[in-house]
Design an enzyme around this catalytic site. Structure first.
Site, PDB file in Angstrom:
ATOM      1  N   ARG A   1       0.837  -1.210   0.000  1.00 46.61           N
ATOM      2  CA  ARG A   1       0.000   0.000   0.000  1.00 46.61           C
ATOM      3  C   ARG A   1       0.873   1.261   0.000  1.00 46.61           C
ATOM      4  O   ARG A   1       0.518   2.287  -0.562  1.00 46.61           O
ATOM      5  CB  ARG A   1      -0.970   0.013   1.203  1.00 46.61           C
ATOM      6  CG  ARG A   1      -1.717   1.334   1.337  1.00 46.61           C
ATOM      7  CD  ARG A   1      -2.984   1.268   2.191  1.00 46.61           C
ATOM      8  NE  ARG A   1      -2.854   0.483   3.393  1.00 46.61           N
ATOM      9  CZ  ARG A   1      -2.192   0.858   4.494  1.00 46.61           C
ATOM     10  NH1 ARG A   1      -1.593   2.030   4.543  1.00 46.61           N
ATOM     11  NH2 ARG A   1      -2.138   0.058   5.540  1.00 46.61           N
TER      12      ARG A   1
ATOM     13  N   LYS B   1      -8.644   7.181 -18.593  1.00 44.81           N
ATOM     14  CA  LYS B   1      -8.955   7.751 -19.908  1.00 44.81           C
ATOM     15  C   LYS B   1      -7.784   7.537 -20.876  1.00 44.81           C
ATOM     16  O   LYS B   1      -7.488   6.414 -21.208  1.00 44.81           O
ATOM     17  CB  LYS B   1      -9.333   9.222 -19.726  1.00 44.81           C
ATOM     18  CG  LYS B   1     -10.310   9.462 -18.562  1.00 44.81           C
ATOM     19  CD  LYS B   1     -11.655   8.840 -18.843  1.00 44.81           C
ATOM     20  CE  LYS B   1     -12.540   8.599 -17.632  1.00 44.81           C
ATOM     21  NZ  LYS B   1     -12.434   9.357 -16.449  1.00 44.81           N
TER      22      LYS B   1
ATOM     23  N   ASP C   1      -6.498  19.453 -13.237  1.00 39.12           N
ATOM     24  CA  ASP C   1      -6.917  18.145 -13.725  1.00 39.12           C
ATOM     25  C   ASP C   1      -6.609  18.121 -15.226  1.00 39.12           C
ATOM     26  O   ASP C   1      -7.228  18.833 -16.014  1.00 39.12           O
ATOM     27  CB  ASP C   1      -8.423  17.944 -13.457  1.00 39.12           C
ATOM     28  CG  ASP C   1      -8.897  16.543 -13.825  1.00 39.12           C
ATOM     29  OD1 ASP C   1      -8.314  15.954 -14.759  1.00 39.12           O
ATOM     30  OD2 ASP C   1      -9.849  16.047 -13.204  1.00 39.12           O
TER      31      ASP C   1
ATOM     32  N   TYR D   1     -15.793  17.977 -13.783  1.00 42.85           N
ATOM     33  CA  TYR D   1     -16.359  16.620 -13.866  1.00 42.85           C
ATOM     34  C   TYR D   1     -17.389  16.382 -12.743  1.00 42.85           C
ATOM     35  O   TYR D   1     -17.138  16.731 -11.590  1.00 42.85           O
ATOM     36  CB  TYR D   1     -15.226  15.589 -13.812  1.00 42.85           C
ATOM     37  CG  TYR D   1     -15.714  14.182 -13.602  1.00 42.85           C
ATOM     38  CD1 TYR D   1     -16.632  13.607 -14.483  1.00 42.85           C
ATOM     39  CD2 TYR D   1     -15.297  13.428 -12.509  1.00 42.85           C
ATOM     40  CE1 TYR D   1     -17.113  12.329 -14.281  1.00 42.85           C
ATOM     41  CE2 TYR D   1     -15.758  12.140 -12.310  1.00 42.85           C
ATOM     42  CZ  TYR D   1     -16.669  11.601 -13.192  1.00 42.85           C
ATOM     43  OH  TYR D   1     -17.146  10.333 -12.989  1.00 42.85           O
TER      44      TYR D   1
END
Ligand code: P1T
Length: 398
Positions: free
Chosen positions: A62, A212, A187, A114
């Site tokens: 992690r 994306k 972003d 978004y």
């Protein structure tokens, strides 16, 4: 007739050695067998020589993993940054950044952002964490200067915006942020580091939904952030490891593999999108086309200044209303009706009822996210086939 174009019409410049860096940075031949590709290190934990003495910098996946570290080095390089942290989704990257803000502080966020980013900010940042979020039209940097208060800690920029493809002047907004000691975040999902490097324009943090273009094949959900400042990186890393939204190692491998063709895919998709947008503008059944790469875009000069090309996202208003729009979507054969973007295949969606359905109706109307607004993500198929598909479907819809 397919519009004839030259490369300089749709690409204004190219980043230096992009594919070389995408293929090689962080990706060294493995030492034992000489594997050319970075191995997928599935181990969640690492043997230690003695308590507190791991063999290398890794102790628990992690917090760090060799496959992920190779990918992070590569993404940092592509975004012209020193540091990168990767996540299980773009939203996990977004919430990791927002969560370094404290109760009572304030965030300024661009209004056309978004839907998932808005959902997190409206429901968790504001309601649960007591952080004020001002949604502001920051396409005019003056509005940022006016909105800033002593409490402002973060400015969230998305450009081009989702779904109305407005452009924020990154350099101008980040300059205001820097003067007031406020963190700026961009972003970069729609543009990708191939077409835009916000760090060069003064942004402190760049964030990407790797789901994306970075992934590019609609088969991985992934996110990343990059920054330059070590102290900021340490704060973000502490937030990331505490929240635990790390990506799967297999997904890291897929993203690393996809980055190698990012330049080829983005170039082809951008070329297709430019041709497709020109075609749409000529179709009388289309009310209005929004594409940053066309001179008709109100901020086209800014696009040419801050991006290396117009990208592969187009939004357009279908003449008529929801009925005509629905008929159009039904008639299409190559475009797939689906959320998301940035894959090799062309996708189409209606933001008002899909990606931005969670945005309050009055805000949607104010932003122009109406029921006849359609968003397309242009893929790398033969553009003539895409145009023919749209031409037939538009005819069938009216
Ligand atoms: O889906 P995820 O990987 O969590 O990424 C969220 C995200 C962040 N930023 C931008 C600009 C985005 O467009 C997205 C996700 N967007 C879609 C799924 C969409 O269809 O617009």
């Amino acid at each position: 007739m397919i519009p004839q174009v030259q490369e300089s019409d749709y690409l204004y410049s190219t980043p230096k050695s992009f594919s070389t860096r995408a293929i090689h940075t962080g990706q060294h031949a493995e030492q034992i067998h000489g594997s050319v590709n970075v191995p997928i290190h599935l181990s969640t934990t690492y043997k230690q020589k003695a308590p507190g003495q791991p063999y290398s910098s890794f102790d628990y996946t992690r917090c760090g993993n060799p496959t992920r570290a190779a990918l992070e080095e590569c993404i940092a390089d592509l975004e012209h940054s020193n540091h990168c942290i990767t996540f299980s989704s773009g939203c996990a990257a977004m919430s990791c950044i927002i969560n370094i803000c404290k109760h009572g502080e304030q965030i300024i966020c661009c209004d056309d952002v978004y839907g998932g980013t808005q959902r997190y900010m409206r429901n968790f940042t504001v309601k649960n964490h007591g952080i004020e979020v001002l949604f502001v039209d920051i396409t005019d940097p003056e509005n940022v200067a006016k909105a800033v208060t002593e409490k402002t800690k973060l400015i969230w920029i998305e450009t081009p915006t989702n779904p109305t493809l407005k452009i924020v002047d990154i350099a101008a907004v980040c300059k205001i942020a820097k003067e007031k000691n406020i963190l700026s975040v961009v972003d970069n999902t729609f543009a990708t580091p191939y077409l835009q490097t916000p760090r060069d324009l003064g942004a402190d943090i760049t964030v990407n939904s790797g789901t994306k273009y970075m992934g590019g094949h609609s088969d991985v959900v992934f996110g990343s952030l990059t920054c330059n400042d070590k102290e900021l990186y340490d704060r973000l890393f502490f937030s990331a490891k505490s929240q635990g939204g790390c990506p799967s190692v297999f997904d890291c491998y897929l993203i690393m593999r996809s980055l190698k063709t990012l330049e080829l895919r983005v170039r082809q998709a951008t070329k297709n999108a430019y041709i497709f947008a020109k075609y749409l503008e000529s179709n009388p059944l289309v009310e209005k086309v929004i594409y940053p790469g066309l001179p008709s875009h109100p901020q086209h000069e800014l696009v040419k200044r801050q991006q290396r090309g117009g990208g592969a996202m187009i939004s357009f208003y279908v003449k008529g209303g929801f009925e005509e729009t629905s008929k159009l979507l039904k008639a299409l054969k190559i475009f797939t009706l689906a959320e998301s973007l940035g894959g090799v295949e062309s996708l189409i969606e209606v933001p008002s009822v899909m990606t931005h359905g969670s945005v309050p109706a009055d805000v949607r109307n104010q932003l122009g996210i109406t029921d006849n607004l359609v968003r397309v993500s242009i893929g790398i198929e033969n553009v003539e086939d895409l145009i023919n598909d749209m031409e037939d479907a538009l005819k069938a819809s009216h």
